[in-house]
Scaffold this motif. Structure first.
Motif, PDB file in Angstrom:
ATOM      1  N   VAL A 294       0.848  -1.200   0.000  1.00 11.92           N
ATOM      2  CA  VAL A 294       0.000   0.000   0.000  1.00 11.92           C
ATOM      3  C   VAL A 294       0.886   1.253   0.000  1.00 11.92           C
ATOM      4  O   VAL A 294       0.634   2.216  -0.732  1.00 11.92           O
ATOM      5  CB  VAL A 294      -0.958   0.008   1.221  1.00 11.92           C
ATOM      6  CG1 VAL A 294      -1.728   1.319   1.295  1.00 11.92           C
ATOM      7  CG2 VAL A 294      -1.918  -1.160   1.143  1.00 11.92           C
ATOM      8  N   GLN A 310      -7.497   5.734   0.039  1.00 13.07           N
ATOM      9  CA  GLN A 310      -6.772   4.629   0.685  1.00 13.07           C
ATOM     10  C   GLN A 310      -7.417   3.269   0.376  1.00 13.07           C
ATOM     11  O   GLN A 310      -6.721   2.313   0.066  1.00 13.07           O
ATOM     12  CB  GLN A 310      -6.786   4.890   2.201  1.00 13.07           C
ATOM     13  CG  GLN A 310      -6.136   3.847   3.050  1.00 13.07           C
ATOM     14  CD  GLN A 310      -4.609   3.964   3.067  1.00 13.07           C
ATOM     15  OE1 GLN A 310      -4.049   4.916   2.536  1.00 13.07           O
ATOM     16  NE2 GLN A 310      -3.968   2.972   3.642  1.00 13.07           N
ATOM     17  N   GLU A 314      -5.775  -0.027  -1.272  1.00  7.71           N
ATOM     18  CA  GLU A 314      -5.774  -1.316  -0.568  1.00  7.71           C
ATOM     19  C   GLU A 314      -6.329  -2.422  -1.452  1.00  7.71           C
ATOM     20  O   GLU A 314      -5.840  -3.547  -1.443  1.00  7.71           O
ATOM     21  CB  GLU A 314      -6.570  -1.207   0.734  1.00  7.71           C
ATOM     22  CG  GLU A 314      -5.813  -0.390   1.760  1.00  7.71           C
ATOM     23  CD  GLU A 314      -6.559  -0.213   3.072  1.00  7.71           C
ATOM     24  OE1 GLU A 314      -7.656  -0.789   3.232  1.00  7.71           O
ATOM     25  OE2 GLU A 314      -6.031   0.511   3.941  1.00  7.71           O
ATOM     26  N   ALA A 317      -3.617  -3.375  -3.755  1.00 10.00           N
ATOM     27  CA  ALA A 317      -2.564  -4.095  -3.027  1.00 10.00           C
ATOM     28  C   ALA A 317      -2.989  -5.525  -2.696  1.00 10.00           C
ATOM     29  O   ALA A 317      -2.157  -6.415  -2.570  1.00 10.00           O
ATOM     30  CB  ALA A 317      -2.193  -3.349  -1.756  1.00 10.00           C
TER      31      ALA A 317
END
Ligand SMILES: Nc1ncnc2c1ncn2[C@@H]1O[C@H](COP(=O)(O)OP(=O)(O)OP(=O)(O)O)[C@@H](O)[C@H]1O
Length: 465
Positions: A294, A310, A314, A317
């Motif tokens: 991340v 975010q 994520e 990721a």
């Protein structure tokens, strides 16, 4: 970003037209940006503009479609002659003969580096320590590289870094090179892949230039050799490398080697070379953990000046777990997809963008996704929607957001209420209000339908803003 999209488009185009056509028409084109989902291309004159519209529009649209654009659009702008002359060339400029500093343009710092040899492969300006995210998977390799950069020839010699494909071995090697060349501009640094070393050797033998070859490799202060596992089975190259190694080592010159495996696992490597590789420090890089992935994505997004939530980072990721090169590629796909379809970043959008390449992910819509999409639709900040304002401009979006959350997520009325800092009866009222308006208020009906499609991952063909 438009440069990345354009590079992908060119890759597609090149496979579908002749080289002559490509160089005549496509090489001079400059990507100017993505505006409302349309890729804007700068062409030299109105003749070229016409030609593109007539002959290449479909091809360009196909290229964008292959990158996930659902309703691809391309537009052209004739570049004024002056601006054209000032545009950067499509290919990266040759290395400058200066020691650069971190560029002041913001984003990821870059450096330019001295190029002392004609054939020398330039260090990649992006591969510097500042751009390397340290995590538990690579902290030893990072610390060892830093130690070597600070005391070349003294700390660990050779430094041997091994690990799987795309985990940052080359990045670290180049970082040492940059660090050294910045502090000691006179030092000679040579970065070479084992393959180039082998080819250079073959050429030197063929052209009777062994003295130059030896001078070149034995006069450096820092020798970086990538993919040393490819020495396996090449006896003559091993022999020559052995002497290069000794010459440098005896003169306390630093050697850094990278490989996909430790020395003991490189088959058919001469014992005397293997033992030399083990003289210094052997360190490995493992696959990055989720948090490190991340963090790497975050840094890359900032580099492109993209504000990506975010939870979207994520999701990416989670999708790509080992190779960092692929991780960066996945981020680029998501960015290209969102900008070509002119939609804001959200988890469903990211999942859709990656679904052709990776196993599709079930994406549950979250309250935050809805809030963000509604905020973008009504062009007001998400905090205002969750805030206490009572003017119509925020009340309507708030009600729409509550309505959509109830429809698209499994959350209960009290849960939705607490997300907005209100009680469940307010949510109930909001939902009833929206239900009542649907069908009557065409603006709201359209907005709700559009938001639903967007949040469910762009189902269907109609994407507009
Ligand atoms: N820790 C990290 N922080 C930021 N970027 C990273 C990190 N590790 C790797 N990368 C990036 O991932 C990409 C691949 O890294 P690199 O080329 O160094 O891998 P490699 O291990 O040398 O792979 P290969 O074996 O294919 O040569 C590069 O763009 C690099 O900048």
């Amino acid at each position: 970003m438009s440069q990345e999209i354009w590079t992908d488009v060119l890759g597609y185009v090149r496979k579908n037209i002749s080289e002559v056509e490509y160089h005549t028409w496509f090489a001079p084109v400059r990507p100017l940006g993505v505006q409302q989902g349309s890729l804007v291309l700068g062409v030299r004159n109105s003749f070229a503009q016409e030609w593109f519209r007539k002959h290449y529009l479909e091809l360009l649209e196909d290229a964008l479609r292959s990158m996930g654009a659902q309703a691809p659009q391309v537009s052209f702008q004739v570049l004024p002659a002056v601006q054209d002359a000032m545009m950067l060339p499509a290919d990266p400029p040759p290395p400058r003969l200066t020691n650069g500093r971190a560029s002041g343009r913001g984003g990821m710092p870059e450096r330019t580096v001295v190029a002392p040899f004609e054939n020398r492969k330039a260090l990649n300006p992006k591969y510097i320590f500042e751009n390397f995210v340290v995590g538990p998977n690579n902290n030893l390799a990072h610390a060892a590289s830093l130690a070597v950069a600070e005391s070349p020839g003294k700390a660990y010699n050779p430094l041997f870094i091994y690990g799987d494909v795309g985990l940052g071995k080359t990045h670290l090697m180049h970082a040492v090179g940059h660090y050294m060349s910045e502090r000691y501009p006179d030092k000679r640094i040579e970065y070479v892949s084992t393959e180039s070393f082998t080819n250079d050797l073959i050429n030197a033998i063929r052209e009777d230039k062994m003295t130059q070859f030896r001078n070149r490799y034995r006069s450096v202060d820092l020798l970086l050799v990538d993919d040393i596992q490819f020495l396996a089975g090449k006896e003559r190259t091993q022999e020559e490398f052995f002497h290069t190694f000794n010459a440098l080592y005896e003169n306390h010159k630093q050697i850094i080697l990278s490989s996909d495996r430790p020395p003991k696992d490189i088959q058919t490597l001469e014992g005397r070379l293997r033992s030399r590789f083990e003289w210094g420090l052997i360190t490995d890089i493992q696959s990055p953990e989720f948090e490190t992935r991340v963090a790497i994505l975050k840094m890359n997004a900032e580099h492109h000046r993209m504000n990506i939530p975010q939870d979207v980072l994520e999701l990416i990721a989670r999708q790509v777990t080992s190779n960092i090169r692929e991780l960066e590629g996945a981020l680029m796909r998501v960015v290209a997809f969102a900008s070509l379809n002119n939609v804001p970043f959200s988890r469903p959008v990211a999942a859709k963008a990656l679904s052709n390449v990776f196993a599709p992910q079930e994406v549950k819509v979250e309250m935050a996704d809805v809030l963000r999409a509604v905020a973008a639709q009504y062009n007001i900040p998400p905090e205002a929607i969750r805030g206490s304002g009572r003017v119509r401009e925020v009340v309507t979006p708030r009600q729409v957001a509550m309505f959509l959350i109830r429809e698209l997520t499994g959350h209960s009325l009290p849960e939705i209420g607490s997300f907005f800092g209100r009680d469940h009866s307010t949510v109930m009222h909001a939902i009833a209000k929206v239900n009542d308006q649907l069908g009557k208020d065409s603006e709201m009906t359209e907005a709700v339908a559009f938001l639903k499609r967007r949040l469910q991952g762009l189902e269907g063909e109609e994407i507009s803003s």
